[in-house]
Structure formats: structure tokens, C-alpha cells
Design a protein around this motif. Structure first.
Motif, PDB file in Angstrom:
ATOM      1  N   PRO A   9       0.824  -1.221   0.000  1.00 21.71           N
ATOM      2  CA  PRO A   9       0.000   0.000   0.000  1.00 21.71           C
ATOM      3  C   PRO A   9       0.853   1.264   0.000  1.00 21.71           C
ATOM      4  O   PRO A   9       1.829   1.373   0.737  1.00 21.71           O
ATOM      5  CB  PRO A   9      -0.812  -0.126   1.297  1.00 21.71           C
ATOM      6  CG  PRO A   9      -0.896  -1.605   1.540  1.00 21.71           C
ATOM      7  CD  PRO A   9       0.430  -2.152   1.080  1.00 21.71           C
ATOM      8  N   ASN A  10       0.482   2.173  -0.887  1.00 20.68           N
ATOM      9  CA  ASN A  10       1.093   3.504  -0.957  1.00 20.68           C
ATOM     10  C   ASN A  10       2.604   3.456  -1.219  1.00 20.68           C
ATOM     11  O   ASN A  10       3.353   4.313  -0.756  1.00 20.68           O
ATOM     12  CB  ASN A  10       0.799   4.284   0.333  1.00 20.68           C
ATOM     13  CG  ASN A  10      -0.683   4.406   0.587  1.00 20.68           C
ATOM     14  OD1 ASN A  10      -1.448   4.774  -0.301  1.00 20.68           O
ATOM     15  ND2 ASN A  10      -1.114   4.080   1.810  1.00 20.68           N
ATOM     16  N   SER A  11       3.035   2.463  -1.983  1.00 19.14           N
ATOM     17  CA  SER A  11       4.442   2.307  -2.312  1.00 19.14           C
ATOM     18  C   SER A  11       4.704   2.764  -3.740  1.00 19.14           C
ATOM     19  O   SER A  11       3.778   3.051  -4.505  1.00 19.14           O
ATOM     20  CB  SER A  11       4.849   0.837  -2.180  1.00 19.14           C
ATOM     21  OG  SER A  11       4.104   0.053  -3.111  1.00 19.14           O
ATOM     22  N   LYS A  12       5.999   2.823  -4.105  1.00 21.67           N
ATOM     23  CA  LYS A  12       6.352   3.129  -5.489  1.00 21.67           C
ATOM     24  C   LYS A  12       5.797   2.058  -6.413  1.00 21.67           C
ATOM     25  O   LYS A  12       5.340   2.360  -7.533  1.00 21.67           O
ATOM     26  CB  LYS A  12       7.864   3.217  -5.650  1.00 21.67           C
ATOM     27  CG  LYS A  12       8.312   3.508  -7.090  1.00 21.67           C
ATOM     28  CD  LYS A  12       9.815   3.538  -7.226  1.00 21.67           C
ATOM     29  CE  LYS A  12      10.227   3.875  -8.666  1.00 21.67           C
ATOM     30  NZ  LYS A  12       9.691   2.893  -9.648  1.00 21.67           N
ATOM     31  N   GLU A  13       5.819   0.798  -5.974  1.00 18.52           N
ATOM     32  CA  GLU A  13       5.288  -0.298  -6.788  1.00 18.52           C
ATOM     33  C   GLU A  13       3.795  -0.110  -7.038  1.00 18.52           C
ATOM     34  O   GLU A  13       3.299  -0.416  -8.139  1.00 18.52           O
ATOM     35  CB  GLU A  13       5.543  -1.639  -6.103  1.00 18.52           C
ATOM     36  CG  GLU A  13       6.982  -2.098  -6.107  1.00 18.52           C
ATOM     37  CD  GLU A  13       7.831  -1.350  -5.080  1.00 18.52           C
ATOM     38  OE1 GLU A  13       9.060  -1.274  -5.275  1.00 18.52           O
ATOM     39  OE2 GLU A  13       7.264  -0.821  -4.098  1.00 18.52           O
ATOM     40  N   MET A  14       3.073   0.415  -6.057  1.00 16.39           N
ATOM     41  CA  MET A  14       1.648   0.682  -6.250  1.00 16.39           C
ATOM     42  C   MET A  14       1.460   1.785  -7.290  1.00 16.39           C
ATOM     43  O   MET A  14       0.583   1.680  -8.163  1.00 16.39           O
ATOM     44  CB  MET A  14       1.004   1.085  -4.921  1.00 16.39           C
ATOM     45  CG  MET A  14      -0.484   1.388  -5.031  1.00 16.39           C
ATOM     46  SD  MET A  14      -1.244   1.602  -3.400  1.00 16.39           S
ATOM     47  CE  MET A  14      -2.818   2.341  -3.866  1.00 16.39           C
ATOM     48  N   GLN A  15       2.260   2.811  -7.229  1.00 17.19           N
ATOM     49  CA  GLN A  15       2.184   3.874  -8.229  1.00 17.19           C
ATOM     50  C   GLN A  15       2.473   3.330  -9.626  1.00 17.19           C
ATOM     51  O   GLN A  15       1.798   3.679 -10.598  1.00 17.19           O
ATOM     52  CB  GLN A  15       3.174   4.987  -7.879  1.00 17.19           C
ATOM     53  CG  GLN A  15       2.857   5.735  -6.597  1.00 17.19           C
ATOM     54  CD  GLN A  15       3.934   6.749  -6.238  1.00 17.19           C
ATOM     55  OE1 GLN A  15       4.900   6.925  -6.965  1.00 17.19           O
ATOM     56  NE2 GLN A  15       3.766   7.418  -5.104  1.00 17.19           N
ATOM     57  N   PHE A  17       2.117   0.198 -10.636  1.00 16.08           N
ATOM     58  CA  PHE A  17       1.011  -0.696 -11.020  1.00 16.08           C
ATOM     59  C   PHE A  17      -0.114   0.121 -11.651  1.00 16.08           C
ATOM     60  O   PHE A  17      -0.652  -0.246 -12.703  1.00 16.08           O
ATOM     61  CB  PHE A  17       0.505  -1.438  -9.779  1.00 16.08           C
ATOM     62  CG  PHE A  17      -0.532  -2.491 -10.047  1.00 16.08           C
ATOM     63  CD1 PHE A  17      -0.182  -3.824 -10.149  1.00 16.08           C
ATOM     64  CD2 PHE A  17      -1.876  -2.157 -10.188  1.00 16.08           C
ATOM     65  CE1 PHE A  17      -1.135  -4.813 -10.387  1.00 16.08           C
ATOM     66  CE2 PHE A  17      -2.835  -3.120 -10.437  1.00 16.08           C
ATOM     67  CZ  PHE A  17      -2.462  -4.458 -10.531  1.00 16.08           C
ATOM     68  N   LEU A  18      -0.452   1.231 -11.013  1.00 14.31           N
ATOM     69  CA  LEU A  18      -1.563   2.059 -11.491  1.00 14.31           C
ATOM     70  C   LEU A  18      -1.206   2.833 -12.756  1.00 14.31           C
ATOM     71  O   LEU A  18      -2.080   3.127 -13.574  1.00 14.31           O
ATOM     72  CB  LEU A  18      -1.986   3.037 -10.388  1.00 14.31           C
ATOM     73  CG  LEU A  18      -2.562   2.399  -9.115  1.00 14.31           C
ATOM     74  CD1 LEU A  18      -2.770   3.466  -8.047  1.00 14.31           C
ATOM     75  CD2 LEU A  18      -3.878   1.684  -9.401  1.00 14.31           C
ATOM     76  N   GLU A  37      -8.977  -0.100  -8.968  1.00 20.05           N
ATOM     77  CA  GLU A  37      -7.689  -0.750  -8.760  1.00 20.05           C
ATOM     78  C   GLU A  37      -7.045  -0.304  -7.452  1.00 20.05           C
ATOM     79  O   GLU A  37      -6.477  -1.115  -6.709  1.00 20.05           O
ATOM     80  CB  GLU A  37      -6.770  -0.471  -9.942  1.00 20.05           C
ATOM     81  CG  GLU A  37      -7.225  -1.148 -11.227  1.00 20.05           C
ATOM     82  CD  GLU A  37      -6.289  -0.887 -12.392  1.00 20.05           C
ATOM     83  OE1 GLU A  37      -5.238  -0.238 -12.169  1.00 20.05           O
ATOM     84  OE2 GLU A  37      -6.598  -1.330 -13.516  1.00 20.05           O
ATOM     85  N   LYS A  38      -7.117   0.981  -7.160  1.00 17.68           N
ATOM     86  CA  LYS A  38      -6.529   1.488  -5.917  1.00 17.68           C
ATOM     87  C   LYS A  38      -7.215   0.857  -4.708  1.00 17.68           C
ATOM     88  O   LYS A  38      -6.553   0.451  -3.733  1.00 17.68           O
ATOM     89  CB  LYS A  38      -6.639   3.011  -5.867  1.00 17.68           C
ATOM     90  CG  LYS A  38      -5.911   3.646  -4.689  1.00 17.68           C
ATOM     91  CD  LYS A  38      -6.012   5.169  -4.733  1.00 17.68           C
ATOM     92  CE  LYS A  38      -5.236   5.739  -5.906  1.00 17.68           C
ATOM     93  NZ  LYS A  38      -5.212   7.232  -5.855  1.00 17.68           N
ATOM     94  N   GLU A  85      -1.465  -6.539 -17.421  1.00 18.56           N
ATOM     95  CA  GLU A  85      -1.045  -5.642 -18.498  1.00 18.56           C
ATOM     96  C   GLU A  85       0.452  -5.839 -18.679  1.00 18.56           C
ATOM     97  O   GLU A  85       1.179  -6.077 -17.698  1.00 18.56           O
ATOM     98  CB  GLU A  85      -1.337  -4.173 -18.177  1.00 18.56           C
ATOM     99  CG  GLU A  85      -2.790  -3.836 -17.915  1.00 18.56           C
ATOM    100  CD  GLU A  85      -3.685  -3.889 -19.142  1.00 18.56           C
ATOM    101  OE1 GLU A  85      -3.166  -4.158 -20.257  1.00 18.56           O
ATOM    102  OE2 GLU A  85      -4.895  -3.658 -18.991  1.00 18.56           O
ATOM    103  N   ALA A  86       0.928  -5.735 -19.924  1.00 20.39           N
ATOM    104  CA  ALA A  86       2.343  -5.963 -20.161  1.00 20.39           C
ATOM    105  C   ALA A  86       2.786  -5.412 -21.500  1.00 20.39           C
ATOM    106  O   ALA A  86       2.001  -5.314 -22.446  1.00 20.39           O
ATOM    107  CB  ALA A  86       2.648  -7.463 -20.111  1.00 20.39           C
TER     108      ALA A  86
END
Length: 355
Positions: A9-15, A17-18, A37-38, A85-86
């Protein structure tokens, strides 16, 4: 170097992903609901309590290249893959899927199924053709190389679906079989009507109870509560043209429904600023195309589907609009309504891998 990282949650990886879908699609093809998604990534979605969701992002040379979420339901031997997605990079996708397989095997799962965005109720299926055409509202999107990537990874097509695109109805067209069915059911004491917007909360509860019975044997179906259903479908009150929704009652019991939605394209996924809201209202008032999304008939009332279709057919003809019979599980009788008006078909699939 390829790295697979878990999304916190609220990580760079989450950013990342979105953000990834926006780098892959042209604006008219983007159907991402970032709000949904969030909420999934934070475990705050209306349906989050029904499953466990773990999201992953694949990085190549430090750049996000692919993403997906692993979804697991308690006491079920299948795991589901959603929000995939890729970029067209086989090495990265292969490592991502290898990571997924190791994780779900460790959980005791024996099958992988997808694409499923967490739930039957939120969206599933992969587009298989017509990648050059912008999606209609609710249509699965994807890039042309996705099916080949999944098959190369070891998935096999397990279920197929189709959307039937109808040409504009000539004013002198006459669908005698539909009309006959309609009058037959009226003569037997059935009432077929359109609900009022203010009745949506009550009506949606009736639809949920019937739908839960009818869809129970569908692939991927998982039961949810009536409250969860109402929460999910509450926004439909603002995008439905209720004159294009038909309900059938017999002895005061709902025994059939046909829900048709104006085609908003991908407008419903965009930010709700004033200009977009005005566009939505304009389309709702008079759409160029309508989507026949949900049709359900209680088992003891066979033929009622044709009767429900007839007044919708009449409305579409009068409005000189187009129509799509959307996302039909292949082999269902609804594939064959109004065969003389069919113009095209889109196809979709569900993939499965035995581990």
C-alpha cells in the motif's frame, strides 16, 4: 535485469502498477478504473473481504514492464489472475508467470485461471480479435499479443464468449417471432415494464435474487451478499436509460429482466469533471448504440427472453440506433436472436493452466 516486486500500500510499486496501463493504450482504448484498482490494492474494495489479492509488478532494467494480481478464494483449488497488463516482452512475462506459479503452488492451488479482475462481478475474459476497434462500455480490452503470451506461458483456452454487433434496423424490418412471443406472454398474464429511476434500489434487489439463482452455474461465479451487489450496482442508476430496461413479472414475482445500457465507450472510466458529465447525460438521453448486457429468465418461463427483447428491438428501431448483444457465453440461445440483423462478432476467451 528482471525483477518481480510485490505491491505494498502507498508504495512506489503501487504507483507503477496504477500507471502502467496509461503507457500501453491510446486514450480511446484505455478502460482502466484507477479508483477500483486502488481500492483493490489497499484492500478497501466492496468485495475485498471475499478473496485475497496480491499484486505484482515486473521490472526490466528498473522500468515497470508488466503487472498482474493473484486472487485466491478460501477453500478453492483455483487461483485467478487479473489486472494483467504488459509490454510485448516474453522474457519478462515468463518470469512474472513463473513467480505466480511458485506462489500459488505454495498455497496448495492446482489451477490458474484468467483474466479475472478479482471477481465475476467486476470483469473477466480476454479479447481475442478486433484489437483495432475502440471498446464499447464494459468490453474487455487488451493488446493483440496478449493471447499468444498467455498460450506461450502454458495457458489453454477453456471458455469462449462473443459479442454480436447488429446493423441498424430498417424501419420496415419485422421480427415476427419476437413479436409473437411478446404478445403470447402478455396474454398469459405477464407484465413487462420499465422501472423508474427512483425504484432502482428496490428493483436491483429483485434482479440480484433472480440473477444469483440463474448465474450460479456460470464459470467463475462466486456468491456475494445483497448489500454488496447494491453497492456495486448503485452507480447504474446514473448511467441507465430506464426506458431501455425491461422487467417481467408474473403473479407479482420478477421472473425475467433485460438490462440495456447506452454505449458510453470508455467515458465512464474517465474523471467525472463537468464536461464529461455533460457528455454522459447527452449519450444517456439519446445514444448511437445500445448494449444488451444482462438477460435473465427464470427456468419455468422459457421463451420469455424473446418477449423481453421485442420492446427493446422496437425502441432501437425507432431511435435508428445500433445494438450489441454483449459478452454472451457461447452456446447460449441469445446468440441467435434477430439473426437477419447480425453484422459482426467480437470474441473473447478465458484461459486456464493446470499446475
Amino acid at each position: 535485469m528482471i525483477e518481480i516486486k510485490e505491491v505494498r500500500p502507498n508504495s512506489k510499486e503501487m504507483q507503477d502498477f496504477l500507471a502502467l496501463p496509461k503507457t500501453l493504450y491510446q486514450p480511446t482504448f484505455l478502460t482502466q478504473s484507477e479508483t477500483e484498482e486502488k481500492a483493490q490494492l489497499l484492500g478497501e474494495h466492496e468485495l475485498s473481504s471475499y478473496y485475497q489479492l496480491e499484486a505484482l509488478v515486473a521490472y526490466k532494467e528498473g522500468r515497470p514492464t508488466a503487472r498482474l494480481a493473484i486472487i485466491g478464494y478460501p477453500k478453492e483449488n483455483k487461483a485467478y489472475i487479473g489486472y494483467f497488463e504488459a509490454q510485448n516482452d516474453w522474457q519478462t512475462v515468463r518470469k512474472l508467470f513463473e513467480t505466480v506459479k511458485a506462489k500459488v503452488r505454495a498455497q496448495g492451488k492446482t489451477h490458474l485461471v484468467g483474466p479475472v479482475n478479482a471477481s465475476f462481478w467486476l470483469g473477466y475474459r480476454m479479447k481475442l480479435d478486433h484489437f483495432d476497434q475502440p471498446p464499447f462500455t464494459g468490453e474487455p480490452t487488451g493488446l493483440a499479443f496478449y493471447p499468444k503470451l498467455w498460450q506461450r506461458a502454458g495457458f489453454q483456452l477453456s471458455e469462449t464468449y462473443g459479442s454480436v454487433f447488429y446493423r441498424r434496423v430498417p424501419l420496415d424490418d419485422h421480427q415476427g417471432r419476437l413479436e409473437k412471443r411478446y404478445h403470447q406472454f402478455l396474454s398469459k398474464g405477464y407484465t413487462i415494464l420499465s422501472p423508474k429511476p427512483n425504484d432502482w434500489t428496490r428493483v436491483s434487489a429483485q434482479v440480484f435474487r433472480l440473477l444469483s439463482t440463474l448465474y450460479a452455474d456460470f464459470p467463475l461465479y462466486h456468491a456475494i451478499s445483497e448489500d454488496s451487489f447494491k453497492e456495486l450496482f448503485a452507480p447504474y442508476r446514473y448511467i441507465l436509460d430506464f426506458s431501455m430496461v425491461k422487467l417481467a413479472y408474473k403473479d407479482d414475482q420478477l421472473v425475467g429482466f433485460l438490462i440495456t445500457l447506452p454505449d458510453y465507450g470508455n467515458l465512464v472510466y474517465q474523471k467525472k469533471h463537468p464536461i464529461n458529465l455533460l457528455k454522459l447525460l447527452k449519450i444517456r438521453k439519446k445514444a448511437k448504440r445500445y448494449l444488451i448486457l444482462y438477460l435473465g429468465v427464470a427456468p419455468d418461463h422459457l421463451g420469455l427472453g424473446s418477449a423481453l427483447t421485442y420492446p427493446i428491438y422496437q425502441e432501437i428501431k425507432a431511435r435508428k440506433a445500433l445494438a450489441v448483444g454483449a459478452l454472451i457465453h457461447q452456446g447460449k440461445i441469445t446468440e441467435h436472436y434477430a439473426p437477419t440483423l447480425k453484422a459482426d462478432n467480437h470474441h473473447y476467451g478465458l484461459f486456464e493452466m493446470i499446475l
